[in-house]
Design a protein around this motif. Structure first.
Motif, PDB file in Angstrom:
ATOM      1  N   PRO A   1      -1.381  -4.967   2.631  1.00 57.66           N
ATOM      2  CA  PRO A   1      -2.670  -5.767   3.565  1.00 57.66           C
ATOM      3  C   PRO A   1      -3.186  -6.481   3.123  1.00 57.66           C
ATOM      4  CG  PRO A   1      -1.759  -3.012   2.360  1.00 57.66           C
ATOM      5  CD  PRO A   1      -0.657  -3.752   1.930  1.00 57.66           C
ATOM      6  N   GLU A   2      -4.238  -6.703   2.870  1.00 54.98           N
ATOM      7  CA  GLU A   2      -5.024  -7.363   2.937  1.00 54.98           C
ATOM      8  C   GLU A   2      -6.691  -7.367   2.503  1.00 54.98           C
ATOM      9  OE1 GLU A   2      -5.891 -11.689   5.427  1.00 54.98           O
ATOM     10  OE2 GLU A   2      -7.403 -10.334   5.787  1.00 54.98           O
ATOM     11  N   TYR A   3      -6.956  -7.348   0.396  1.00 54.01           N
ATOM     12  CA  TYR A   3      -7.913  -7.090   0.836  1.00 54.01           C
ATOM     13  C   TYR A   3      -8.731  -8.954   0.446  1.00 54.01           C
ATOM     14  CZ  TYR A   3      -6.234  -2.210  -0.998  1.00 54.01           C
ATOM     15  OH  TYR A   3      -6.470  -0.684  -0.507  1.00 54.01           O
ATOM     16  N   ASN A   4      -9.322  -8.560   1.738  1.00 51.22           N
ATOM     17  CA  ASN A   4     -10.793  -9.623   0.712  1.00 51.22           C
ATOM     18  C   ASN A   4      -9.851 -11.139   0.483  1.00 51.22           C
ATOM     19  OD1 ASN A   4     -12.634  -8.252   0.632  1.00 51.22           O
ATOM     20  ND2 ASN A   4     -12.238  -7.626  -1.754  1.00 51.22           N
ATOM     21  N   GLY A   5      -8.732 -11.174   1.221  1.00 52.06           N
ATOM     22  CA  GLY A   5      -8.104 -12.141   1.804  1.00 52.06           C
ATOM     23  C   GLY A   5      -7.145 -12.649   1.281  1.00 52.06           C
TER      24      GLY A   5
ATOM     25  N   ALA B   1      -0.587  -6.141   7.840  1.00 50.11           N
ATOM     26  CA  ALA B   1      -0.669  -5.535   8.987  1.00 50.11           C
ATOM     27  C   ALA B   1      -2.309  -5.055   8.309  1.00 50.11           C
ATOM     28  CB  ALA B   1      -0.351  -3.912   9.103  1.00 50.11           C
ATOM     29  N   SER B   2      -3.279  -5.181  10.046  1.00 51.65           N
ATOM     30  CA  SER B   2      -4.769  -4.567   9.781  1.00 51.65           C
ATOM     31  C   SER B   2      -5.191  -4.371  10.432  1.00 51.65           C
ATOM     32  CB  SER B   2      -5.628  -6.148   9.214  1.00 51.65           C
ATOM     33  OG  SER B   2      -7.144  -6.216   9.884  1.00 51.65           O
ATOM     34  N   PRO B   3      -6.190  -3.283  10.373  1.00 51.48           N
ATOM     35  CA  PRO B   3      -7.294  -2.654  11.611  1.00 51.48           C
ATOM     36  C   PRO B   3      -7.756  -4.038  12.204  1.00 51.48           C
ATOM     37  CG  PRO B   3      -7.277  -1.606   9.287  1.00 51.48           C
ATOM     38  CD  PRO B   3      -6.935  -2.454   9.013  1.00 51.48           C
TER      39      PRO B   3
ATOM     40  N   ARG C   1      -0.342   3.933   0.342  1.00 50.09           N
ATOM     41  CA  ARG C   1      -0.950   5.413   1.137  1.00 50.09           C
ATOM     42  C   ARG C   1      -1.012   6.030   2.069  1.00 50.09           C
ATOM     43  NH1 ARG C   1      -4.847   5.257   5.109  1.00 50.09           N
ATOM     44  NH2 ARG C   1      -4.288   3.365   6.302  1.00 50.09           N
TER      45      ARG C   1
ATOM     46  N   SER D   1       0.641  -0.803  -0.324  1.00 49.73           N
ATOM     47  CA  SER D   1      -0.088  -0.158   0.250  1.00 49.73           C
ATOM     48  C   SER D   1       0.743   1.220   0.046  1.00 49.73           C
ATOM     49  CB  SER D   1      -1.230  -0.055   1.272  1.00 49.73           C
ATOM     50  OG  SER D   1      -1.292   1.160   1.556  1.00 49.73           O
TER      51      SER D   1
ATOM     52  N   ARG E   1      -4.342 -13.800   6.144  1.00 56.66           N
ATOM     53  CA  ARG E   1      -5.325 -15.330   4.517  1.00 56.66           C
ATOM     54  C   ARG E   1      -4.095 -14.182   3.533  1.00 56.66           C
ATOM     55  NH1 ARG E   1     -11.003 -13.968   4.162  1.00 56.66           N
ATOM     56  NH2 ARG E   1     -11.051 -11.942   4.838  1.00 56.66           N
TER      57      ARG E   1
ATOM     58  N   SER F   1      -0.265   5.179   5.502  1.00 51.54           N
ATOM     59  CA  SER F   1      -0.635   3.689   5.487  1.00 51.54           C
ATOM     60  C   SER F   1       0.098   2.913   6.504  1.00 51.54           C
ATOM     61  CB  SER F   1      -0.092   2.901   3.886  1.00 51.54           C
ATOM     62  OG  SER F   1       0.068   1.191   4.011  1.00 51.54           O
ATOM     63  N   PHE F   2      -0.762   1.613   6.653  1.00 53.41           N
ATOM     64  CA  PHE F   2      -0.337   0.765   8.728  1.00 53.41           C
ATOM     65  C   PHE F   2       1.220  -0.061   7.518  1.00 53.41           C
ATOM     66  CE2 PHE F   2      -4.792   1.454   9.726  1.00 53.41           C
ATOM     67  CZ  PHE F   2      -4.520   2.238  10.374  1.00 53.41           C
ATOM     68  N   ASN F   3       1.014  -0.922   6.609  1.00 52.33           N
ATOM     69  CA  ASN F   3       1.744  -1.338   5.512  1.00 52.33           C
ATOM     70  C   ASN F   3       2.879  -0.352   5.551  1.00 52.33           C
ATOM     71  OD1 ASN F   3       0.604  -4.453   5.075  1.00 52.33           O
ATOM     72  ND2 ASN F   3      -1.078  -3.222   5.451  1.00 52.33           N
ATOM     73  N   ARG F   4       2.442   0.714   5.319  1.00 53.02           N
ATOM     74  CA  ARG F   4       3.751   1.092   5.116  1.00 53.02           C
ATOM     75  C   ARG F   4       4.872   1.454   6.209  1.00 53.02           C
ATOM     76  NH1 ARG F   4       3.356   6.254   0.612  1.00 53.02           N
ATOM     77  NH2 ARG F   4       4.344   7.789   2.555  1.00 53.02           N
TER      78      ARG F   4
HETATM   79  C1  LIG Z   1     -11.001  -3.616  -1.194  1.00 56.45           C
HETATM   80  C2  LIG Z   1     -10.780  -3.607  -0.025  1.00 56.45           C
HETATM   81  C3  LIG Z   1     -10.481  -5.583   1.198  1.00 56.45           C
HETATM   82  C4  LIG Z   1     -10.290  -5.287   2.609  1.00 56.45           C
HETATM   83  N1  LIG Z   1     -10.374  -6.587   2.594  1.00 56.45           N
HETATM   84  C5  LIG Z   1      -9.948  -7.244   4.231  1.00 56.45           C
HETATM   85  C6  LIG Z   1      -9.639  -8.187   4.272  1.00 56.45           C
HETATM   86  O1  LIG Z   1     -10.107  -9.145   3.598  1.00 56.45           O
HETATM   87  N2  LIG Z   1      -9.095  -8.560   5.587  1.00 56.45           N
HETATM   88  C7  LIG Z   1      -8.609  -7.376   6.451  1.00 56.45           C
HETATM   89  O2  LIG Z   1      -8.480  -7.316   7.749  1.00 56.45           O
HETATM   90  N3  LIG Z   1      -8.400  -6.020   6.230  1.00 56.45           N
HETATM   91  C8  LIG Z   1      -9.553  -5.514   4.959  1.00 56.45           C
HETATM   92  N4  LIG Z   1      -9.432  -4.466   4.515  1.00 56.45           N
HETATM   93  C9  LIG Z   1      -9.280  -3.012   5.560  1.00 56.45           C
HETATM   94  C10 LIG Z   1      -7.444  -3.143   5.511  1.00 56.45           C
HETATM   95  O3  LIG Z   1      -6.910  -4.191   6.126  1.00 56.45           O
HETATM   96  C11 LIG Z   1      -7.643  -1.937   5.795  1.00 56.45           C
HETATM   97  O4  LIG Z   1      -8.021  -0.676   4.820  1.00 56.45           O
HETATM   98  C12 LIG Z   1      -5.710  -1.241   5.987  1.00 56.45           C
HETATM   99  O5  LIG Z   1      -5.948  -0.034   6.444  1.00 56.45           O
HETATM  100  C13 LIG Z   1      -5.109  -1.056   3.933  1.00 56.45           C
HETATM  101  O6  LIG Z   1      -3.559  -1.400   5.001  1.00 56.45           O
HETATM  102  P1  LIG Z   1      -2.522   0.189   4.384  1.00 56.45           P
HETATM  103  O7  LIG Z   1      -3.713   1.075   5.578  1.00 56.45           O
HETATM  104  O8  LIG Z   1      -1.571  -0.850   4.447  1.00 56.45           O
HETATM  105  O9  LIG Z   1      -3.546   0.620   3.621  1.00 56.45           O
HETATM  106  C14 LIG Z   1     -10.354  -5.025   2.834  1.00 56.45           C
HETATM  107  C15 LIG Z   1      -9.830  -2.758   2.509  1.00 56.45           C
HETATM  108  C16 LIG Z   1     -10.618  -2.973   0.745  1.00 56.45           C
HETATM  109  C17 LIG Z   1      -9.546  -1.197   1.009  1.00 56.45           C
END
Ligand SMILES: Cc1cc2nc3c(=O)[nH]c(=O)nc-3n(C[C@H](O)[C@H](O)[C@H](O)COP(=O)(O)O)c2cc1C
Length: 199
Positions: free
Chosen positions: A82-86, A125-127, A15, A13, A134, A18-21
């Motif tokens: 980050p994880e987006y939908n797994g 990293a995830s909130p 952004r 990420s 995943r 970003s937590f991952n950054r």
């Molecule tokens: C399209 C989308 C799908 C997401 N799916 C998941 C998910 O499957 N699991 C999860 O833990 N967080 C999910 N998230 C939330 C992200 O973990 C959260 O937005 C995170 O802050 C993204 O990382 P970043 O802060 O490094 O940008 C999703 C966010 C988006 C925008």
């Protein structure tokens, strides 16, 4: 201390905030402290279009060439996605897909040759409560099975990432920092051992 290991640090990420950054930056700091030469690459700065085979036939983007060169110049990768939908993010997969189709040219190896044997350590990293577990598994399979990287068994998923950093982007929890340090240590030890054998 050996200082001959070069480590690429990437966040899935780009952004702002970003937590991952932030997690990738923590890993970069630990690797530098341990004597590695660290290069952080911002995937957004590569300005890669969404991969399309018709686009590829018109010419490969300079950003993909740059990414392949970076992999060729480094021994190891620390990746926080980050994880987006797994799954790992489109930003990350798109960049690696572009680099994977890059042929060898002008003394630079192909993308697949540059990826091959790179020692990789995975962070997420995830909130949420699962720390992107995943996406860690999917990323492991992608890097290892498809791109030929050597992914170390240690990995770390940062849970509740929205509460994990202080104002200076340092990790608040000592256990979380230790989790990142375990991954960094495994990557550096493995990369150094492989370099020593190759000498
Ligand atoms: C399209 C989308 C799908 C997401 N799916 C998941 C998910 O499957 N699991 C999860 O833990 N967080 C999910 N998230 C939330 C992200 O973990 C959260 O937005 C995170 O802050 C993204 O990382 P970043 O802060 O490094 O940008 C999703 C966010 C988006 C925008």
């Amino acid at each position: 201390m050996l200082s001959d290991v070069r480590v690429l640090v990437i966040s899935g990420s780009s952004r702002e905030g970003s937590f991952n950054r932030q997690l990738a930056a923590v890993a970069a700091g630990l690797a530098a402290q341990a004597g590695a030469t660290v290069t952080t690459v911002d995937l957004r700065s590569l300005e890669l279009p969404i991969y399309d085979e018709d686009l590829q036939s018109k010419g490969l983007p300079e950003g993909a060439r740059r990414l392949v060169r970076l992999f060729a110049e480094h021994d190891a990768l620390l990746l926080a996605t980050p994880e987006y939908n797994g799954f790992p993010t489109p930003l990350l997969i798109n960049a690696l897909d572009w680099a994977s189709v890059m042929p060898a040219a002008d003394g630079q190896p192909s993308g697949s040759a540059a990826f091959g044997g790179t020692v990789a350590g995975l962070l997420s990293a995830s909130p949420g409560a699962f720390g992107g577990l995943r996406s860690l598994l999917a990323t492991r399979q992608f890097l290892q099975m498809n791109l030929g990287m050597l992914v170390v068994p240690e990995q770390f998923g940062l849970v509740r990432a929205d509460q994990a950093f202080d104002a200076a982007s340092a990790l608040v929890d000592a256990a979380a920092l230790a989790g990142v340090a375990r991954v960094v240590d495994a990557v550096l030890r493995t990369a150094r051992a492989l370099k020593a054998v190759a000498r």
